[in-house]
Motif scaffolding. Structure first.
Motif, mmCIF file in Angstrom:
data_model
loop_
_atom_site.group_PDB
_atom_site.id
_atom_site.type_symbol
_atom_site.label_atom_id
_atom_site.label_comp_id
_atom_site.label_asym_id
_atom_site.label_seq_id
_atom_site.Cartn_x
_atom_site.Cartn_y
_atom_site.Cartn_z
ATOM 1 N N ILE A 88 0.820 -1.211 0.000
ATOM 2 C CA ILE A 88 0.000 0.000 0.000
ATOM 3 C C ILE A 88 0.854 1.261 0.000
ATOM 4 C CG2 ILE A 88 -1.686 1.309 1.361
ATOM 5 C CD1 ILE A 88 -2.681 -1.554 2.321
ATOM 6 N N ILE A 89 1.909 1.264 0.797
ATOM 7 C CA ILE A 89 2.676 2.493 0.976
ATOM 8 C C ILE A 89 3.408 2.963 -0.282
ATOM 9 C CG2 ILE A 89 2.889 2.386 3.483
ATOM 10 C CD1 ILE A 89 5.546 1.005 3.213
ATOM 11 N N ASN A 90 3.643 2.051 -1.228
ATOM 12 C CA ASN A 90 4.236 2.494 -2.495
ATOM 13 C C ASN A 90 3.346 2.166 -3.695
ATOM 14 O OD1 ASN A 90 4.740 -0.244 -2.874
ATOM 15 N ND2 ASN A 90 6.936 -0.080 -2.544
ATOM 16 N N ASN A 91 2.082 1.775 -3.405
ATOM 17 C CA ASN A 91 1.088 1.500 -4.442
ATOM 18 C C ASN A 91 1.615 0.551 -5.519
ATOM 19 O OD1 ASN A 91 -1.614 1.942 -5.326
ATOM 20 N ND2 ASN A 91 -0.809 3.169 -7.002
ATOM 21 N N THR A 92 2.318 -0.486 -5.078
ATOM 22 C CA THR A 92 2.943 -1.418 -6.013
ATOM 23 C C THR A 92 2.448 -2.831 -5.756
ATOM 24 O OG1 THR A 92 4.897 -0.013 -6.121
ATOM 25 C CG2 THR A 92 5.149 -2.272 -6.903
ATOM 26 N N PHE A 93 2.127 -3.510 -6.846
ATOM 27 C CA PHE A 93 1.709 -4.904 -6.798
ATOM 28 C C PHE A 93 2.899 -5.747 -7.249
ATOM 29 C CE2 PHE A 93 -0.341 -8.776 -8.104
ATOM 30 C CZ PHE A 93 -1.341 -8.931 -7.154
ATOM 31 N N PHE A 94 3.385 -6.598 -6.353
ATOM 32 C CA PHE A 94 4.524 -7.459 -6.652
ATOM 33 C C PHE A 94 4.038 -8.866 -6.948
ATOM 34 C CE2 PHE A 94 6.285 -4.071 -4.101
ATOM 35 C CZ PHE A 94 7.506 -3.814 -4.691
ATOM 36 N N VAL A 95 4.331 -9.356 -8.140
ATOM 37 C CA VAL A 95 4.076 -10.751 -8.483
ATOM 38 C C VAL A 95 5.354 -11.499 -8.156
ATOM 39 C CG1 VAL A 95 3.545 -12.372 -10.333
ATOM 40 C CG2 VAL A 95 2.505 -10.084 -10.334
ATOM 41 N N ILE A 96 5.226 -12.557 -7.351
ATOM 42 C CA ILE A 96 6.403 -13.316 -6.937
ATOM 43 C C ILE A 96 6.234 -14.765 -7.380
ATOM 44 C CG2 ILE A 96 7.795 -14.085 -4.970
ATOM 45 C CD1 ILE A 96 6.728 -11.526 -3.513
ATOM 46 N N GLU A 97 7.085 -15.168 -8.290
ATOM 47 C CA GLU A 97 7.060 -16.546 -8.796
ATOM 48 C C GLU A 97 8.214 -17.311 -8.171
ATOM 49 O OE1 GLU A 97 4.734 -17.955 -10.468
ATOM 50 O OE2 GLU A 97 3.610 -16.193 -11.087
ATOM 51 N N CYS A 98 7.901 -18.426 -7.554
ATOM 52 C CA CYS A 98 8.896 -19.241 -6.856
ATOM 53 C C CYS A 98 9.328 -20.400 -7.731
ATOM 54 C CB CYS A 98 8.311 -19.774 -5.551
ATOM 55 S SG CYS A 98 7.662 -18.465 -4.491
ATOM 56 N N LYS A 99 10.617 -20.502 -7.964
ATOM 57 C CA LYS A 99 11.166 -21.596 -8.779
ATOM 58 C C LYS A 99 12.290 -22.257 -7.994
ATOM 59 C CE LYS A 99 8.476 -20.379 -12.134
ATOM 60 N NZ LYS A 99 7.130 -20.910 -11.995
ATOM 61 N N PHE A 100 12.013 -23.469 -7.535
ATOM 62 C CA PHE A 100 12.987 -24.212 -6.737
ATOM 63 C C PHE A 100 13.299 -25.525 -7.432
ATOM 64 C CE2 PHE A 100 10.855 -21.441 -3.669
ATOM 65 C CZ PHE A 100 11.957 -20.777 -3.159
ATOM 66 N N GLN A 101 14.306 -25.504 -8.274
ATOM 67 C CA GLN A 101 14.705 -26.685 -9.042
ATOM 68 C C GLN A 101 15.802 -27.454 -8.324
ATOM 69 O OE1 GLN A 101 12.221 -27.095 -11.353
ATOM 70 N NE2 GLN A 101 13.784 -27.829 -12.716
ATOM 71 N N GLN A 102 15.771 -28.757 -8.538
ATOM 72 C CA GLN A 102 16.879 -29.590 -8.080
ATOM 73 C C GLN A 102 17.406 -30.468 -9.195
ATOM 74 O OE1 GLN A 102 14.991 -31.373 -4.652
ATOM 75 N NE2 GLN A 102 15.893 -29.851 -3.301
#
Length: 142
Positions: free
Chosen positions: A55-69
């Motif tokens: 809210i404080i910077n009016n930014t929407f962060f999309v976070i994609e998690c990629k955990f490869q082995q």
């Protein structure tokens, strides 16, 4: 000074509301609550692993998690961030949010064969971190 997340996935810092967290389908409930029909903006639903509206910077962060082995199809998925970021920007355009697209990666992606892909991610205005994302990157108080 502390963070708390309530059962509506609202993020508080010292009792001040600073963000909202969404996983997969919860993102579409958020859009509905803002009278946004995703079909009016994009042709296929995107399901973010995680996302947070700060809210404080009016930014929407999309976070994609990629955990490869092991080697696999995730290699090509890392190269789709530019397209997906643009899709999220279209989807959120009515709300006038800034949109950031960040990968959260395991150490697997520190291998030399990923250098070009990681360079590409930055070249199209997306970002990545290994193992954790600093709160300061999200514009949250530390």
């Amino acid at each position: 000074q502390s963070y708390k997340v309530n059962n509506q996935n609202e993020v508080f810092y010292n009792d001040d509301l600073v963000g909202q967290i969404f996983k997969k389908h919860a993102f579409y409930k958020f859009l509905e609550s803002r009278s946004i029909k995703w079909q009016d903006y994009i042709s296929k639903r995107l399901l973010p692993d995680d996302s947070i509206y700060v809210i404080i910077n009016n930014t929407f962060f999309v976070i994609e998690c990629k955990f490869q082995q092991v080697a696999g199809s995730v290699d090509e998925k890392l190269q789709t961030c530019d397209f997906k970021k643009k899709q999220y920007k279209k989807l959120l355009s009515k709300l006038n949010f800034e949109v950031e697209y960040i990968y959260l990666l395991s150490d697997w992606f520190k291998k030399p064969e990923y250098k070009d892909t990681l360079d590409y991610i930055h070249s199209v205005g997306c970002d990545y971190y290994f193992n954790y994302i600093p709160l300061s990157r999200l514009g949250l108080p530390c």
